[in-house]
Design an enzyme around this catalytic site. Structure first.
Site, short mmCIF file in Angstrom:
data_model
loop_
_atom_site.label_atom_id
_atom_site.label_comp_id
_atom_site.label_asym_id
_atom_site.label_seq_id
_atom_site.Cartn_x
_atom_site.Cartn_y
_atom_site.Cartn_z
N ASN A 314 0.81 -1.22 0.00
CA ASN A 314 0.00 0.00 0.00
C ASN A 314 0.84 1.26 0.00
O ASN A 314 0.43 2.29 -0.54
CB ASN A 314 -0.94 0.00 1.21
CG ASN A 314 -2.21 -0.80 0.95
OD1 ASN A 314 -3.13 -0.33 0.31
ND2 ASN A 314 -2.22 -2.04 1.43
N GLU A 315 2.01 1.21 0.61
CA GLU A 315 2.87 2.39 0.66
C GLU A 315 3.58 2.65 -0.66
O GLU A 315 3.75 3.80 -1.06
CB GLU A 315 3.92 2.22 1.78
CG GLU A 315 3.36 2.31 3.19
CD GLU A 315 3.05 3.74 3.61
OE1 GLU A 315 2.96 4.63 2.74
OE2 GLU A 315 2.90 3.98 4.82
N SER A 316 4.02 1.61 -1.34
CA SER A 316 4.91 1.84 -2.49
C SER A 316 4.65 0.95 -3.69
O SER A 316 5.34 1.08 -4.70
CB SER A 316 6.36 1.61 -2.04
OG SER A 316 6.58 0.24 -1.76
#
Length: 463
Positions: A314-316
């Protein structure tokens, strides 16, 4: 030589605070080595002026006043006022030297303060879905429905415009206790309401989250604002004006403006990550090329390795080469100050294995900090994910608000998640139980939902 010193008592509950101080002054009788003067400043919490993001102080006005103090060798004593009127009162009463906040340039304020520095020009704009049928002239507002905050300047402007056009605009005022400007912008983006009206700077900021919106149609005259000093501080006003006009400062200010108002903050705001990206992991197959690192460091976090993977996704999207608008780095999108607090050299964030290790340590730290407030581990998982996204201080604040307003502070969904949303509204982020001010709660609640969705999918598909 000392650069600056920041004192904000309201930030005491932050997990990771950023030191704005530099080296101490050496004692000397030489005038050039004497301790610098103290600049007493106040601002307001808000998405453009001052806020805390993942343990780091940020904001357009905050970054600029900090740079001014650094460049002018001044000690920065920064306070946060709850309202614009209280900020003006602080100037009038001599409690501060400078209001580092866009004070409207209007006649009634001229006797209270002297405007100076960066001159901000804004205007009210129509927020609408982009497309071929978008409204391009105010006469086309006749017959349209527009939602605005009740008794706000947007409400007054629309009433005046409606009179100028001879009527026909359906104006729907919304009580400020239930929804604020940011909520209305999001509702336009989702198609839940057709139109709203906001200031151009707020529109620009939110377009960086919701790129499908059109904010080009102007419906008011220009509105001017700038910082302001006490009326008896002409020399300080002149000093700020001179500093702001320097070419290097002008260029730097443009970069800071771009950071807050132009760079995309949420490049994929509409997706259910499992469905929209077509995730199709074979049963028992690999989740990513980083699975070995996730598994190796999972024991440090105390959580399933697939949770680490879900956060990283989800972050990257498992891209270790990206840097966010705020400076978060790498696979797990960690701020350098956070990595350092976890015992990881910030320069190592470019190494995906070290990046994952720092994230695992952070999860463990967050879990330990929340265990007394949320005893159930399964429930605590969502609190930990939320704190990973926004910083522990905001989650402590949300827990405190939940307690105060009759919500279950040990439950996330429908309880502390609702309190997190409240922290984007002035009446709540200025509440005495809140220590860390404004934050964009919607971003955090959606992050928790997305991480849990991906985590459950990873668990269902992998070993």
């Amino acid at each position: 030589m000392r650069n600056s010193f920041l004192h904000i008592s309201a930030l005491g509950l932050l997990l990771f605070s950023v030191s704005c101080g530099g080296k101490n002054h050496n004692s000397s009788t030489n005038a050039e080595d004497a301790p610098p003067d103290t600049l007493h400043v106040a601002t307001l919490y808000g998405p453009t002026s001052y806020f805390n993001y993942r343990g780091q102080e940020m904001g357009f006005d905050y970054e600029n006043v900090k740079r001014f103090a650094n460049d002018e060798n001044l000690v920065l004593d920064l306070k946060v006022a709850p309202t614009l009127q209280s900020l003006l009162n602080m100037i009038e009463n001599g409690d501060i030297d400078l209001a580092a906040y866009p004070i409207p340039v209007i006649e009634e304020y001229k006797n209270l303060a002297k405007h100076c520095g960066y001159k901000e020009v804004t205007w009210q704009v129509l927020v609408q879905p982009d497309g071929k049928d978008k409204i391009s002239d105010v006469t086309q507002l006749v017959g349209k429905t527009i939602y605005v905050e009740q008794d706000s300047k947007y409400h007054y402007r629309l009433n005046n415009l409606n009179q100028e056009l001879g009527g026909g605009i359906n104006i729907v005022p919304i009580n400020k206790d239930s929804l604020i400007t940011e909520d209305l912008i999001r509702m336009v983006d989702l198609g839940e309401i057709p139109l709203t009206v906001v200031d151009s700077d707020i529109a620009e900021l939110n377009k960086s989250y919701y790129p499908r919106l059109d904010i080009d149609m102007k419906i008011s005259l220009d509105q001017y604002s700038s910082w302001a000093v006490r009326n008896d501080l002409d020399s300080l006003a002149s000093r700020i004006d001179t500093w702001e006009k320097r070419r290097d400062n002008s260029d730097m200010m443009k970069e800071i403006y771009k950071k807050y108002f132009e760079i995309s903050k949420n490049p994929t705001p509409y997706e259910d990550p499992v469905k929209s990206l077509g995730l199709n992991i074979k049963k028992g197959g690999k989740i990513s090329v980083y699975d070995d690192s996730f598994k190796r460091h999972a024991h440090v976090s105390g959580y399933d390795w697939r949770l680490l993977a879900a956060i990283g996704f989800n972050e990257s999207r498992f891209n270790n080469d990206i840097i966010s608008w705020a400076g978060a780095q790498g696979l797990m999108q960690l701020m350098p100050v956070t990595a350092q607090a976890m015992g990881i050299d910030p320069s190592d964030l470019s190494n995906p294995d070290r990046n994952i290790l720092a994230a695992a340590k952070l999860l463990k730290k967050l879990d330990s900090s929340l265990v007394d407030k949320v005893p159930d581990k399964d429930e605590r998982l969502m609190f930990v994910i939320a704190a990973y996204n926004c910083g522990l201080g905001h989650i402590f604040d949300s827990i405190a608000l939940a307690d105060k307003f009759g919500l279950d502070s040990t439950k996330w969904l429908g309880n502390v998640s609702e309190a997190a949303l409240m922290k984007s509204r002035p009446q709540y982020y200025n509440d005495p139980v809140v220590k860390n001010g404004y934050f964009r709660g919607r971003e955090t609640t959606e992050f928790v939902d997305k991480v849990m969705s991906v985590y459950n999918y990873f668990v269902s598909r992998s070993k």
